[in-house]
Design a protein around this motif. Structure first.
Motif, PDB file in Angstrom:
ATOM      1  N   GLN A 239       6.175  -1.013  -7.964  1.00  0.00           N
ATOM      2  CA  GLN A 239       7.514  -1.328  -7.969  1.00  0.00           C
ATOM      3  C   GLN A 239       8.378  -0.628  -7.493  1.00  0.00           C
ATOM      4  O   GLN A 239       9.485  -1.126  -6.895  1.00  0.00           O
ATOM      5  CB  GLN A 239       7.658  -1.839  -9.396  1.00  0.00           C
ATOM      6  N   ASP A 240       8.469   0.859  -7.617  1.00  0.00           N
ATOM      7  CA  ASP A 240       9.424   1.689  -7.468  1.00  0.00           C
ATOM      8  C   ASP A 240       9.048   2.180  -5.881  1.00  0.00           C
ATOM      9  O   ASP A 240      10.112   3.024  -5.499  1.00  0.00           O
ATOM     10  CB  ASP A 240       9.525   2.739  -8.462  1.00  0.00           C
ATOM     11  N   ALA A 241       8.091   1.904  -5.480  1.00  0.00           N
ATOM     12  CA  ALA A 241       7.687   2.518  -4.032  1.00  0.00           C
ATOM     13  C   ALA A 241       8.678   1.983  -3.043  1.00  0.00           C
ATOM     14  O   ALA A 241       9.296   0.936  -2.983  1.00  0.00           O
ATOM     15  CB  ALA A 241       6.150   2.106  -3.736  1.00  0.00           C
ATOM     16  N   ASP A 242       8.813   2.892  -1.876  1.00  0.00           N
ATOM     17  CA  ASP A 242       9.635   2.320  -0.843  1.00  0.00           C
ATOM     18  C   ASP A 242       8.828   1.525   0.220  1.00  0.00           C
ATOM     19  O   ASP A 242       9.423   0.746   0.765  1.00  0.00           O
ATOM     20  CB  ASP A 242       9.933   3.705  -0.011  1.00  0.00           C
ATOM     21  N   VAL A 243       7.546   1.824   0.401  1.00  0.00           N
ATOM     22  CA  VAL A 243       6.743   0.843   1.304  1.00  0.00           C
ATOM     23  C   VAL A 243       5.312   0.299   0.521  1.00  0.00           C
ATOM     24  O   VAL A 243       4.749   1.292  -0.019  1.00  0.00           O
ATOM     25  CB  VAL A 243       6.476   1.669   2.463  1.00  0.00           C
ATOM     26  N   VAL A 244       5.001  -0.780   0.438  1.00  0.00           N
ATOM     27  CA  VAL A 244       4.117  -1.423  -0.006  1.00  0.00           C
ATOM     28  C   VAL A 244       3.318  -2.395   0.937  1.00  0.00           C
ATOM     29  O   VAL A 244       3.782  -3.270   1.613  1.00  0.00           O
ATOM     30  CB  VAL A 244       4.319  -2.437  -1.390  1.00  0.00           C
ATOM     31  N   HIS A 245       1.821  -2.250   1.141  1.00  0.00           N
ATOM     32  CA  HIS A 245       1.205  -2.871   1.933  1.00  0.00           C
ATOM     33  C   HIS A 245       0.527  -4.001   0.866  1.00  0.00           C
ATOM     34  O   HIS A 245      -0.139  -3.638  -0.141  1.00  0.00           O
ATOM     35  CB  HIS A 245      -0.113  -2.162   2.611  1.00  0.00           C
ATOM     36  N   THR A 262      -3.964  -7.529  -3.239  1.00  0.00           N
ATOM     37  CA  THR A 262      -3.765  -5.856  -3.262  1.00  0.00           C
ATOM     38  C   THR A 262      -2.562  -5.570  -2.977  1.00  0.00           C
ATOM     39  O   THR A 262      -2.042  -6.146  -2.033  1.00  0.00           O
ATOM     40  CB  THR A 262      -5.031  -5.316  -2.484  1.00  0.00           C
ATOM     41  N   PHE A 263      -2.052  -4.688  -3.827  1.00  0.00           N
ATOM     42  CA  PHE A 263      -0.893  -3.910  -3.421  1.00  0.00           C
ATOM     43  C   PHE A 263      -0.974  -2.476  -3.325  1.00  0.00           C
ATOM     44  O   PHE A 263      -1.460  -1.798  -4.410  1.00  0.00           O
ATOM     45  CB  PHE A 263       0.051  -4.305  -4.525  1.00  0.00           C
ATOM     46  N   GLN A 264      -0.719  -1.760  -2.083  1.00  0.00           N
ATOM     47  CA  GLN A 264      -1.308  -0.410  -2.319  1.00  0.00           C
ATOM     48  C   GLN A 264      -0.210   0.326  -1.328  1.00  0.00           C
ATOM     49  O   GLN A 264       0.672  -0.157  -0.526  1.00  0.00           O
ATOM     50  CB  GLN A 264      -2.368  -0.197  -1.131  1.00  0.00           C
ATOM     51  N   THR A 265       0.243   1.646  -2.106  1.00  0.00           N
ATOM     52  CA  THR A 265       0.868   2.535  -1.548  1.00  0.00           C
ATOM     53  C   THR A 265       0.006   3.967  -1.321  1.00  0.00           C
ATOM     54  O   THR A 265      -1.294   3.720  -1.338  1.00  0.00           O
ATOM     55  CB  THR A 265       1.935   2.829  -2.741  1.00  0.00           C
ATOM     56  N   VAL A 266       0.843   4.830  -0.937  1.00  0.00           N
ATOM     57  CA  VAL A 266      -0.079   6.109  -0.645  1.00  0.00           C
ATOM     58  C   VAL A 266      -1.235   6.522  -1.838  1.00  0.00           C
ATOM     59  O   VAL A 266      -1.987   7.124  -1.550  1.00  0.00           O
ATOM     60  CB  VAL A 266       0.876   7.464  -0.185  1.00  0.00           C
TER      61      VAL A 266
END
Length: 481
Positions: A239-245, A262-266
């Motif tokens: 939720q706090d990420a700048d970019v989410v796939h 699916t919700f993915q960050t680095v």
């Protein structure tokens, strides 16, 4: 009397010929019925094959999933065999790639292997003339289960009447199986993709531990409940990420259609099983005030959720290629679109300033607008241009934001494991199954992204959960009366 072709025939002969013709007509009708039946069967086979072909050869199918040039049917390949290639390639190291070697382990023990005499002539050896070392890595024999009886004493306070049961760090608050059994059950299910009855067989074969498939399920559920707190922490990080796939695919819930998102960050991956495919799901998972950029495909739920999007270029290029194959007017559009993307990728390899990125973004937008303005007849190309126009504000986000990827390959790859498990599981039975599925999948995927050992992490969360539950447990109170 009658005459046929100039020959006089009797009534009996005419009747005989009529009966013969009638019999022949009946035979022809039977043959036609059989031929129509065969033709219908062929049409059904063709329709089935075309349906299967559309599954593997359409613009929404990534190249890794498309059929190779062989005559082998796509369904004849084992989707779970990582050695089977669907892109026509071969397994192993590719040309130009550096080889990878296993690191040499330090021995825990050294054994001197000697010989007293020559095996050919029997002559006695005086001393060794050299050493030929060989490192052998072995695992210990499977150990039988350790069965411990914990005599948990309970006490009653003379002052307030409170009853207290003594606890031990290795004694679980529920059930008869310990931390290792719980962790291995969950890992066997979601890492090794075993049915629960096979997990029970594995415990009995390796360790002589008798438990049922239902017991393996309950152990896995305990692992999910123990890891749910960490699941919510992953959600908070995303939720706090700048970019989410984000991406989604179908799954069955008690035989009915549901969706696994699916919700993915680095560094984090979160799965959520829901009965909805709408914008309410990302709003629930990410929060309605999510301020980051969403990398996604063209599904309508994403623009309904957020205006800060990056549409996937891999999808639009596949659709453009497909349109070019179906309609001649699409070839120059596909080539122009591909050139725009390649040029942008090459230009972004250099360290551009914010202003240079903004200028590049404006130039690329004008290129896309010129493609959209082309006049083409109705058909696949017109549909393609409509999609380009509909997502015009979202194709070039990655040009202005360096952290944003132009494709949604990360989310598509993240869905690969749930898709394989879908073939094993078939359907999730109820809400408890959905809870376990999304929790364990999220934990394992995130730990792997972060280079952590899933088995050790499962043991950690189960042990930690036992300690937390004891710390927050409310002791039973019994009044002196």
């Amino acid at each position: 009397m009658g005459s046929v072709n100039g020959d006089d025939l009797t009534k009996d002969e005419l009747l005989s010929r009529f009966l013969q013709l009638e019999q022949r007509v009946e035979e022809v009708e039977q043959e036609n019925t059989q031929l129509r039946k065969k033709l219908q069967e062929k049409d059904e086979q063709i329709e089935e094959l075309e349906t299967r072909l559309r599954k593997y050869e359409n613009p929404h199918t990534p190249p890794s999933k498309r059929r190779s040039g062989t005559d082998e049917s796509p369904t004849s390949q084992d989707d779970e065999d990582d050695n089977v290639r669907t892109d026509g390639g071969t397994p192993g190291r590719k040309d130009g790639h550096d080889p990878e070697w296993r690191s040499t382990a330090d021995p825990d023990e050294e054994i001197e292997v000697t010989c007293d005499c020559c095996p050919e002539c029997g002559d006695h050896f005086d001393e060794s003339v050299g050493v030929s070392p060989r490192l052998v890595e072995e695992i210990p024999d499977p150990q039988p289960p350790e069965i411990t009886r914990y005599n948990r004493h309970y006490y009653q306070c003379d002052s307030c009447g409170t009853e207290t049961v003594a606890t031990h760090p290795d004694c679980p608050d529920e059930g008869q199986f310990g931390v290792n059994v719980i962790a291995q059950s969950a890992l066997s299910r979601y890492d090794h993709r075993l049915p629960y009855r096979r997990i029970a067989d594995r415990f009995e074969q390796l360790h002589g531990l008798e438990l049922s498939g239902a017991s393996a399920w309950h152990a896995t559920e305990r692992a999910a409940r123990a890891g749910r707190c960490e699941y919510e922490q992953i959600r908070q990080e995303i939720q706090d990420a700048d970019v989410v796939h984000i991406d989604e695919t179908g799954i069955k819930r008690d035989g009915e259609q549901a969706w696994i998102w699916t919700f993915q960050t680095v560094q984090h991956t979160l799965y959520a099983v829901r009965e909805s495919r709408g914008s309410d799901v990302p709003a629930e998972v990410l929060g309605e005030d999510f301020a980051g950029t969403v990398v996604c495909d063209g599904w309508a739920a994403y623009p309904a959720f957020s205006s800060n999007l990056q549409r996937c270029w891999a999808h639009i290029l596949r659709e453009a290629e497909d349109a070019a194959e179906k309609q001649a007017e699409g070839e120059p559009i596909y080539q122009a679109l591909r050139q725009v993307y390649v040029a942008l990728q090459a230009r972004l390899e250099s360290d551009l300033t914010v202003r240079e990125r903004a200028d590049l973004q404006r130039v690329a937008r004008r290129e896309l607008e010129s493609l959209i303005e082309r006049s083409v007849p109705d058909g696949p190309v017109a549909t393609l241009l409509g999609k380009l126009e509909g997502g015009l504000d979202h194709w070039l986000t990655f040009v202005g934001e360096p952290a944003v990827s132009p494709t949604n390959n990360a989310a598509e790859n993240a869905l690969r494991e749930p898709v394989v498990l879908r073939k094993v599981i078939g359907t999730l039975r109820n809400d408890r199954g959905m809870f376990v599925h999304e929790t364990i999948l999220s934990l394992l995927a995130t730990w792997r992204q972060q280079g952590r050992n899933p088995y050790e992490e499962l043991r950690r969360v189960v042990s930690s959960n036992e300690m937390i539950s004891r710390a927050h447990a409310v002791p039973a109170v019994k009044t002196s009366e």
